[in-house]
Design a protein around this motif. Structure first.
Motif, mmCIF file in Angstrom:
data_model
loop_
_atom_site.group_PDB
_atom_site.id
_atom_site.type_symbol
_atom_site.label_atom_id
_atom_site.label_comp_id
_atom_site.label_asym_id
_atom_site.label_seq_id
_atom_site.Cartn_x
_atom_site.Cartn_y
_atom_site.Cartn_z
ATOM 1 N N ALA A 230 -1.611 -11.787 -5.326
ATOM 2 C CA ALA A 230 -2.634 -11.198 -6.192
ATOM 3 C C ALA A 230 -3.727 -10.531 -5.360
ATOM 4 O O ALA A 230 -4.156 -9.408 -5.651
ATOM 5 N N PHE A 231 -4.181 -11.207 -4.303
ATOM 6 C CA PHE A 231 -5.211 -10.621 -3.440
ATOM 7 C C PHE A 231 -4.680 -9.370 -2.758
ATOM 8 O O PHE A 231 -5.376 -8.348 -2.672
ATOM 9 N N GLN A 232 -3.461 -9.437 -2.271
ATOM 10 C CA GLN A 232 -2.863 -8.274 -1.612
ATOM 11 C C GLN A 232 -2.769 -7.092 -2.568
ATOM 12 O O GLN A 232 -3.013 -5.941 -2.179
ATOM 13 N N ASP A 233 -2.449 -7.372 -3.841
ATOM 14 C CA ASP A 233 -2.385 -6.296 -4.829
ATOM 15 C C ASP A 233 -3.771 -5.700 -5.084
ATOM 16 O O ASP A 233 -3.928 -4.470 -5.146
ATOM 17 N N HIS A 234 -4.768 -6.557 -5.251
ATOM 18 C CA HIS A 234 -6.125 -6.062 -5.487
ATOM 19 C C HIS A 234 -6.602 -5.198 -4.305
ATOM 20 O O HIS A 234 -7.168 -4.117 -4.505
ATOM 21 N N ALA A 235 -6.377 -5.692 -3.099
ATOM 22 C CA ALA A 235 -6.865 -4.982 -1.910
ATOM 23 C C ALA A 235 -6.152 -3.640 -1.743
ATOM 24 O O ALA A 235 -6.792 -2.615 -1.478
ATOM 25 N N THR A 236 -4.834 -3.638 -1.894
ATOM 26 C CA THR A 236 -4.096 -2.384 -1.689
ATOM 27 C C THR A 236 -4.330 -1.406 -2.837
ATOM 28 O O THR A 236 -4.324 -0.187 -2.623
ATOM 29 N N ASP A 237 -4.539 -1.919 -4.052
ATOM 30 C CA ASP A 237 -4.934 -1.038 -5.162
ATOM 31 C C ASP A 237 -6.240 -0.318 -4.821
ATOM 32 O O ASP A 237 -6.384 0.887 -5.044
ATOM 33 N N ALA A 238 -7.192 -1.075 -4.299
ATOM 34 C CA ALA A 238 -8.499 -0.509 -3.959
ATOM 35 C C ALA A 238 -8.368 0.556 -2.877
ATOM 36 O O ALA A 238 -8.984 1.627 -2.952
ATOM 37 N N ILE A 239 -7.562 0.272 -1.848
ATOM 38 C CA ILE A 239 -7.391 1.255 -0.766
ATOM 39 C C ILE A 239 -6.708 2.515 -1.295
ATOM 40 O O ILE A 239 -7.115 3.641 -0.975
ATOM 41 N N ALA A 240 -5.679 2.335 -2.129
ATOM 42 C CA ALA A 240 -4.960 3.490 -2.680
ATOM 43 C C ALA A 240 -5.882 4.371 -3.523
ATOM 44 O O ALA A 240 -5.860 5.607 -3.419
ATOM 45 N N LYS A 241 -6.713 3.744 -4.338
ATOM 46 C CA LYS A 241 -7.632 4.518 -5.182
ATOM 47 C C LYS A 241 -8.681 5.230 -4.322
ATOM 48 O O LYS A 241 -9.106 6.356 -4.627
ATOM 49 N N ALA A 242 -9.106 4.590 -3.242
ATOM 50 C CA ALA A 242 -10.074 5.223 -2.339
ATOM 51 C C ALA A 242 -9.458 6.446 -1.656
ATOM 52 O O ALA A 242 -10.111 7.486 -1.522
ATOM 53 N N VAL A 243 -8.213 6.314 -1.237
ATOM 54 C CA VAL A 243 -7.528 7.446 -0.593
ATOM 55 C C VAL A 243 -7.394 8.597 -1.591
ATOM 56 O O VAL A 243 -7.598 9.771 -1.241
ATOM 57 N N LEU B 44 0.820 -1.199 0.000
ATOM 58 C CA LEU B 44 0.000 0.000 0.000
ATOM 59 C C LEU B 44 0.862 1.261 0.000
ATOM 60 O O LEU B 44 0.556 2.234 -0.705
ATOM 61 N N ALA B 45 1.932 1.252 0.781
ATOM 62 C CA ALA B 45 2.819 2.423 0.832
ATOM 63 C C ALA B 45 3.386 2.730 -0.547
ATOM 64 O O ALA B 45 3.422 3.893 -0.984
ATOM 65 N N GLU B 46 3.823 1.694 -1.248
ATOM 66 C CA GLU B 46 4.388 1.883 -2.591
ATOM 67 C C GLU B 46 3.340 2.467 -3.546
ATOM 68 O O GLU B 46 3.637 3.373 -4.339
ATOM 69 N N LYS B 47 2.106 1.963 -3.474
ATOM 70 C CA LYS B 47 1.054 2.433 -4.381
ATOM 71 C C LYS B 47 0.655 3.875 -4.066
ATOM 72 O O LYS B 47 0.401 4.672 -4.975
ATOM 73 N N LEU B 48 0.596 4.228 -2.789
ATOM 74 C CA LEU B 48 0.221 5.587 -2.415
ATOM 75 C C LEU B 48 1.284 6.600 -2.855
ATOM 76 O O LEU B 48 0.952 7.704 -3.292
ATOM 77 N N LEU C 40 -0.170 9.331 -5.363
ATOM 78 C CA LEU C 40 -0.363 10.662 -4.803
ATOM 79 C C LEU C 40 0.912 11.490 -4.713
ATOM 80 O O LEU C 40 0.851 12.690 -4.481
ATOM 81 N N GLY C 41 2.065 10.835 -4.828
ATOM 82 C CA GLY C 41 3.319 11.569 -4.753
ATOM 83 C C GLY C 41 3.602 12.156 -3.388
ATOM 84 O O GLY C 41 4.350 13.130 -3.263
ATOM 85 N N CYS C 42 3.018 11.597 -2.341
ATOM 86 C CA CYS C 42 3.245 12.126 -0.999
ATOM 87 C C CYS C 42 4.133 11.172 -0.203
ATOM 88 O O CYS C 42 4.427 10.060 -0.635
ATOM 89 N N GLU C 43 4.578 11.616 0.963
ATOM 90 C CA GLU C 43 5.371 10.760 1.840
ATOM 91 C C GLU C 43 4.467 9.722 2.498
ATOM 92 O O GLU C 43 3.342 10.038 2.908
ATOM 93 N N VAL C 44 4.952 8.495 2.586
ATOM 94 C CA VAL C 44 4.209 7.443 3.272
ATOM 95 C C VAL C 44 5.146 6.783 4.270
ATOM 96 O O VAL C 44 6.262 6.378 3.919
ATOM 97 N N ILE C 45 4.714 6.688 5.512
ATOM 98 C CA ILE C 45 5.546 6.176 6.595
ATOM 99 C C ILE C 45 4.849 4.976 7.218
ATOM 100 O O ILE C 45 3.630 5.003 7.443
ATOM 101 N N LEU C 46 5.592 3.915 7.506
ATOM 102 C CA LEU C 46 5.061 2.751 8.211
ATOM 103 C C LEU C 46 5.393 2.864 9.694
ATOM 104 O O LEU C 46 6.515 3.219 10.051
ATOM 105 N N THR C 47 4.419 2.558 10.541
ATOM 106 C CA THR C 47 4.721 2.570 11.977
ATOM 107 C C THR C 47 5.736 1.484 12.328
ATOM 108 O O THR C 47 6.498 1.630 13.288
#
Length: 585
Positions: free
Chosen positions: A558-571, A393-397, A401-408
């Motif tokens: 594949a599932f992880q890609d679909h799910a994180t793609d969906a979250i990134a597009k929603a954001v 998800l961090a990579e897709k965001l 969006l071109g913004c900074e993404v940080i993992l806890t």
């Protein structure tokens, strides 16, 4: 012979003249490195780039290697460790914490007489104990501290820590190490039965800070009443603003009697004392203050204090706060809400002013380290799934969006729940997204649901909250009383909109690629991991790891890609709709 003596005398004279220049050079080099360190500390943006930390580390290492015998050699080596320690706070890479602990130990070995040697060993012990899950190494660090500096200012805290970890004292080679299984949930402080006279005890003080935001956590051995009081600055008395917490009928661990210097631009230091024989007082000496919150969390019991600088308007200060958790039958929030029409009513919440840009997003991979989260029927750990999805998800965001993404966390490390939003607040995040995999006692349960912080009037939602918080359903009801006082200034409305976008996008995307995708909707709940966030925040339950079919999907790239793609597009849609980014991006 006379010529030889003259040459020797001349050499001594040159060395004598060179000594002040050498000392000046060491001091200058150290001050330059120190200035670079504080520039880094005062820039949240620079802290997000690893190379900025490494540059400062290199500066201090250069001082130490060139001036190892100068007094600044010890200081520089300590700062190498401290800077790498700070890097770990941002990166959450376990190797950074391990290297910081090794640097602290090296400093103490090379400069055992330095006034910083005991500080170095104590911090090495803390990292070993709380981050690296190496209690035996921690005991060794505390023991070494007491050996080289038994009268140092860290000795009382080290002595208490050594006693606490006495079971991990190294045994003879013929003996077996203690058989202790790491707990799934964070180990609570010592039980009341083990304390003098059966009283409750303040067992630890933790804090996370930067110049504009500080979170302090007071760890308690059992549930305790508390009162919080604010004293404004007094120019006539030349006293700074102070915030103090009183804990009645409470004892104080020996290791907490010495003051803790914070000096982060907001909080000067933390002091403890006993205004009377039965009360512990924790005093926060402040440099400045805008707002503050104080609230309690159970199991393990702790009091959380959030302090914001004058430029932050998310928190609301109250002159005096006296609050305890309600009794079992005292669900005051339920009584208020039961009098309102509708299925899941919520009190009126003023709309917080929206951010004007989307610069930084914090992604929180649920669980980690000694807390594996839910475990699937095939043995899959939730903590591994959430980390893999958070990285994707961090990579897709970043790309979308071109913004900074940080993992806890970016490795298999344990983080207390209250530390996760503290990280997001510290770096000034604009969004906080916590990634999880759902679980249920029934393996037939399946589906997708997204949560935001609010009241849990639904039994199914309350069960999820209890699992993620590591509490009982009864304690979920207790937590609602805390939330009633905190919600007015949190980003409830924005969080609900973000949750709705993510839920819709996930269901749409997954339904196009998989059968039996159930839309469980957007729900509300008092999740600890979302408490205290000063930005829109959501918790996403991507699928049920307890369901064999969905466990297999969660493990699939594949599932992880679909799910994180969906979250990134929603954001991205949320950001565009709220004019946080341009629609063309």
């Amino acid at each position: 012979m006379t010529k030889t003596i003259r040459q020797f005398t001349l050499l001594l004279l040159l060395l004598t003249l060179a000594a002040p220049a050498l000392a000046k050079s060491a001091e200058q080099a150290y001050q330059e490195a120190r200035d670079a360190y504080y520039v880094l500390q005062n820039s949240a943006r620079k802290q997000m780039y690893r190379d900025q930390w490494l540059k400062v580390i290199d500066l201090f290492q250069s001082v130490q290697s060139r001036h190892a015998d100068h007094k600044r050699g010890a200081d520089a080596l300590f700062m190498v460790a401290k800077t790498r320690d700070g890097l770990y706070v941002v990166s959450r890479v376990e190797d950074d914490a391990r290297q910081a602990a090794d640097d602290y130990r090296q400093m103490a070995r090379r400069y055992p007489a330095s006034s910083l040697a005991d500080d170095a060993l104590f911090r090495a012990g803390e990292l070993a104990e709380t981050v690296l899950d190496e209690p035996q190494q921690a005991w060794t660090d505390y023991s070494r501290l007491l050996e080289i500096q038994p009268a140092g200012d860290m000795a009382p805290r080290a002595r208490a820590a050594e006693q606490r970890l006495s079971a991990w004292r190294p045994l003879a080679k013929s003996a077996e190490p203690p058989s202790v299984s790491p707990p799934v949930e964070p180990a609570p402080p010592p039980s009341q039965a083990s304390l003098p006279s059966g009283e409750k005890q303040l067992t630890a003080i933790r804090f996370w800070s930067n110049p504009g935001y500080t979170r302090i956590v007071l760890d308690l051995s059992a549930q305790s009443e508390f009162s919080a009081h604010f004293l404004a600055a007094d120019s006539q008395q030349q006293s700074p603003p102070r915030l103090y917490i009183d804990l009645p009928s409470c004892g104080l661990s020996d290791g907490l009697k010495e003051p803790t210097i914070v000096d982060d631009g907001l909080l000067r230091r933390i002091r403890t004392g006993k205004p009377d024989a039965r009360t512990v007082r924790v005093v926060l000496d402040l440099k400045s203050i805008g707002d503050y919150k104080v609230f309690q969390l159970p199991d393990p019991y702790r009091v959380v204090i959030d302090i914001a600088g004058e430029q932050v308007a998310e928190l609301t200060r109250r002159e005096t706060e006296i609050r305890t958790l309600p009794p079992a039958d005292g669900d005051a929030i339920a009584k208020i809400l039961d009098g309102q029409p509708g299925g899941e009513p919520t009190p009126h919440v003023p709309v917080a002013s929206a951010s004007t840009s989307l610069r930084r997003i914090v992604i929180d991979p649920g669980h980690g380290g000694k807390d594996p989260g839910a475990v699937g029927p095939g043995g899959t750990y939730e903590k591994n799934i959430t980390l893999a999805m958070a990285r994707r998800l961090a990579e897709k965001l970043r790309k979308e969006l071109g913004c900074e993404v940080i993992l806890t966390r970016n490795g298999d490390v344990y983080l207390p729940l209250e530390e996760r939003t503290a990280i997001a607040n510290k770096v000034g995040a604009d969004l906080f997204i916590s990634i999880h995999a759902n679980a249920n006692n029934s393996r037939k349960a399946y589906g997708v649901e997204t949560y935001y912080l609010n009241f849990a009037k639904n039994d199914k939602a309350a069960a999820v909250v209890a699992r993620e918080n590591g509490t009982s359903l009864k304690q979920v009801g207790d937590l609602e009383l805390i939330l009633f006082d905190l919600m007015a200034n949190s980003k409830i409305n924005e969080s609900s909109r973000l949750a709705a976008e993510i839920q819709k996008s996930l269901v749409d995307r997954l339904s196009r690629n998989y059968d039996q995708v159930r839309d469980m909707g957007v729900r509300q709940g008092p999740f600890y991991v979302l408490l205290g966030a000063t930005m829109p925040s959501v918790l996403v339950e991507t699928a049920f790891i307890s369901n064999p079919r969905e466990e297999k999907r969660l493990k699939s790239g594949a599932f992880q890609d679909h799910a994180t793609d969906a979250i990134a597009k929603a954001v991205k849609k949320y950001a565009v709709d709220n004019r946080l980014v341009a629609a063309a991006r």
